[in-house]
Enzyme design. Structure first.
Site, mmCIF file in Angstrom:
data_model
loop_
_atom_site.group_PDB
_atom_site.id
_atom_site.type_symbol
_atom_site.label_atom_id
_atom_site.label_comp_id
_atom_site.label_asym_id
_atom_site.label_seq_id
_atom_site.Cartn_x
_atom_site.Cartn_y
_atom_site.Cartn_z
ATOM 1 N N GLU A 98 72.647 -47.030 -79.567
ATOM 2 C CA GLU A 98 72.580 -47.811 -78.309
ATOM 3 C C GLU A 98 72.302 -46.836 -77.146
ATOM 4 O OE1 GLU A 98 76.523 -48.945 -76.993
ATOM 5 O OE2 GLU A 98 75.785 -50.732 -75.960
ATOM 6 N N ASN A 100 70.663 -54.470 -71.708
ATOM 7 C CA ASN A 100 70.953 -53.440 -72.708
ATOM 8 C C ASN A 100 70.157 -53.858 -73.946
ATOM 9 O OD1 ASN A 100 72.045 -51.737 -74.620
ATOM 10 N ND2 ASN A 100 74.151 -51.946 -73.889
ATOM 11 N N LYS A 133 71.301 -57.213 -75.707
ATOM 12 C CA LYS A 133 72.722 -57.321 -76.086
ATOM 13 C C LYS A 133 73.369 -58.561 -75.476
ATOM 14 C CE LYS A 133 76.891 -54.350 -76.073
ATOM 15 N NZ LYS A 133 77.347 -52.992 -75.698
ATOM 16 N N GLU A 173 79.476 -52.258 -68.184
ATOM 17 C CA GLU A 173 78.309 -52.972 -68.745
ATOM 18 C C GLU A 173 78.083 -54.303 -68.035
ATOM 19 O OE1 GLU A 173 77.080 -52.909 -72.858
ATOM 20 O OE2 GLU A 173 78.888 -51.777 -73.326
ATOM 21 N N CYS A 225 76.138 -52.548 -80.561
ATOM 22 C CA CYS A 225 77.523 -52.112 -80.374
ATOM 23 C C CYS A 225 78.550 -53.234 -80.494
ATOM 24 C CB CYS A 225 77.661 -51.355 -79.066
ATOM 25 S SG CYS A 225 79.184 -50.370 -79.048
ATOM 26 N N ASN A 269 77.970 -47.037 -79.063
ATOM 27 C CA ASN A 269 78.667 -45.954 -78.342
ATOM 28 C C ASN A 269 80.111 -46.388 -78.276
ATOM 29 O OD1 ASN A 269 76.784 -43.924 -76.652
ATOM 30 N ND2 ASN A 269 75.773 -45.928 -76.721
HETATM 31 N N1 CDV Z 1 79.233 -49.963 -76.029
HETATM 32 C C1 CDV Z 1 80.119 -50.881 -76.473
HETATM 33 O O1 CDV Z 1 79.807 -52.061 -76.596
HETATM 34 N N2 CDV Z 1 81.385 -50.430 -76.782
HETATM 35 C C2 CDV Z 1 82.411 -51.337 -77.205
HETATM 36 C C3 CDV Z 1 83.776 -51.045 -76.638
HETATM 37 C C4 CDV Z 1 84.504 -49.955 -77.244
HETATM 38 C C5 CDV Z 1 83.844 -50.953 -75.204
HETATM 39 C C6 CDV Z 1 82.547 -51.428 -78.708
HETATM 40 O O2 CDV Z 1 82.826 -52.537 -79.164
HETATM 41 O O3 CDV Z 1 82.430 -50.441 -79.423
#
Ligand code: CDV
Length: 330
Positions: free
Chosen positions: A47, A115, A132, A151, A182, A207
């Protein structure tokens, strides 16, 4: 018959805030060279692969954050990636911050931020785009938080659904490809929408910090990786698909990301797993016909799904308390 494809997760070590796209792209090109030597035909990057995970940084003026986004693909900075995949005949999945000059729901064309991840063919054509849907975090600066996760400030909720497309990759005429980004991996609904389109290969960048500084007792640190992998393994098993799940790893701007990139098969088994917190390539040979087994037996959706019982899934967002049982009058 088997339909074999060799896939790779190109995990990236940290990208510091001060580092330019040239640094990240140079490292990604080296991973593509490595992938070529190891016979990989599809390579998945994390990501927001071109920059630090910038949603941890607060900009009062949102426009200041535009420097973390891409206005075009390819751009002079990302062209070396396109040159490399053409040279090696590799299909990639790339995660990045996207600026799109696009009409919103009211029909007004404006600068919109997402994203995003794309699947790019060796020719440079964009095969599929995903934005996303499940954006974690908050909109405003949160003084009580140890680390910001903005975000919801910098991105709009993705407006493309969870698309799947069948397109050539490697030696195969058609691979059913879909993407998650993610936090999406933790939502079974997202996987099921992909499964309902017979997805065979889910490409997923993430991430995820090693420590949940805001956990309020919910998640012991040793469960962070378990929860990630549990979600990916269940998604693959329940939807009869492979996943290439790829992390940014290591200490980025003082914040540790847990890595543990994995390639998972339709039985929910981990086929390969990264062991470092650096740039690392993991590779697996996948027979996509394995997806048929689950899809034609226990997860034969046509035969066994009961949509009439699932109405709450799409009609209700938050949970509601159940009715309280009262004992029958004596
Ligand atoms: N980048 C993300 O979406 N991170 C989320 C959390 C940890 C904030 C995740 O679900 O990994």
């Amino acid at each position: 018959m088997s339909r074999n494809i060799t896939v790779a997760a190109a995990q990236l070590g940290p990208i510091q805030k001060a580092e330019g796209r040239d640094v990240a792209v140079g490292r990604m090109v080296r991973l593509l060279e490595h992938a070529h030597r190891r016979g990989a035909q599809v390579v998945v990057f994390p990501e927001l692969a071109l920059t630090t995970f910038f949603p941890r940084w607060y900009h009062e003026d949102r426009a200041e954050a535009d420097r973390w986004f891409e206005e075009t693909l390819p751009s002079p900075a990302t062209q070396p990636l396109f040159d490399a995949i053409r040279k090696y005949g590799i299909t990639i999945q790339l995660g990045y911050g996207e600026i799109a000059n696009e009409a919103d729901d009211t029909g007004v064309v404006r600068r919109r931020h997402f994203n995003t991840s794309v699947v790019i063919a060796p020719s440079g054509d964009i095969i599929l785009k995903y934005r996303k849907v499940h954006l974690p975090g908050h909109v405003e600066y949160a003084p009580t938080r140890t680390v910001q996760h903005l975000e919801k400030r910098y991105f709009e909720v993705g407006n493309l659904g969870f698309p799947v497309v069948r397109a050539p990759a490697g030696d195969l005429d058609g691979v059913n490809m879909g993407m998650l980004i993610c936090n999406d991996r933790r939502w079974p609904e997202a996987w099921r929408v992909l499964g309902l389109q017979q997805v065979e290969l889910v490409m997923l960048g993430y991430n995820t910090p090693s420590l949940n500084m805001e956990n309020r007792g919910f998640e012991a640190h040793h469960l962070r990786v378990i929860h990630s992998q549990l979600s990916i393994q269940a998604g693959c098993y329940q939807n009869s698909c492979f996943a290439v799940a790829v992390a940014k790893a290591g200490t980025e701007d003082g914040h540790e990301l847990f890595g543990h990139s994995v390639i998972v098969n339709p039985q929910g088994e981990i086929m390969a797993q990264a062991t470092s917190w650096s740039d690392e390539l993991i590779v697996a040979d996948c027979d996509l016909d394995m997806c048929q087994l689950g899809r034609s037996t226990i997860f034969n959706f046509e035969a066994h799904r009961r949509v009439e019982a699932y109405r709450r899934i799409t009609e209700q967002t938050g949970s509601v308390a159940p009715p309280v049982w009262t004992p029958p009058a004596a």
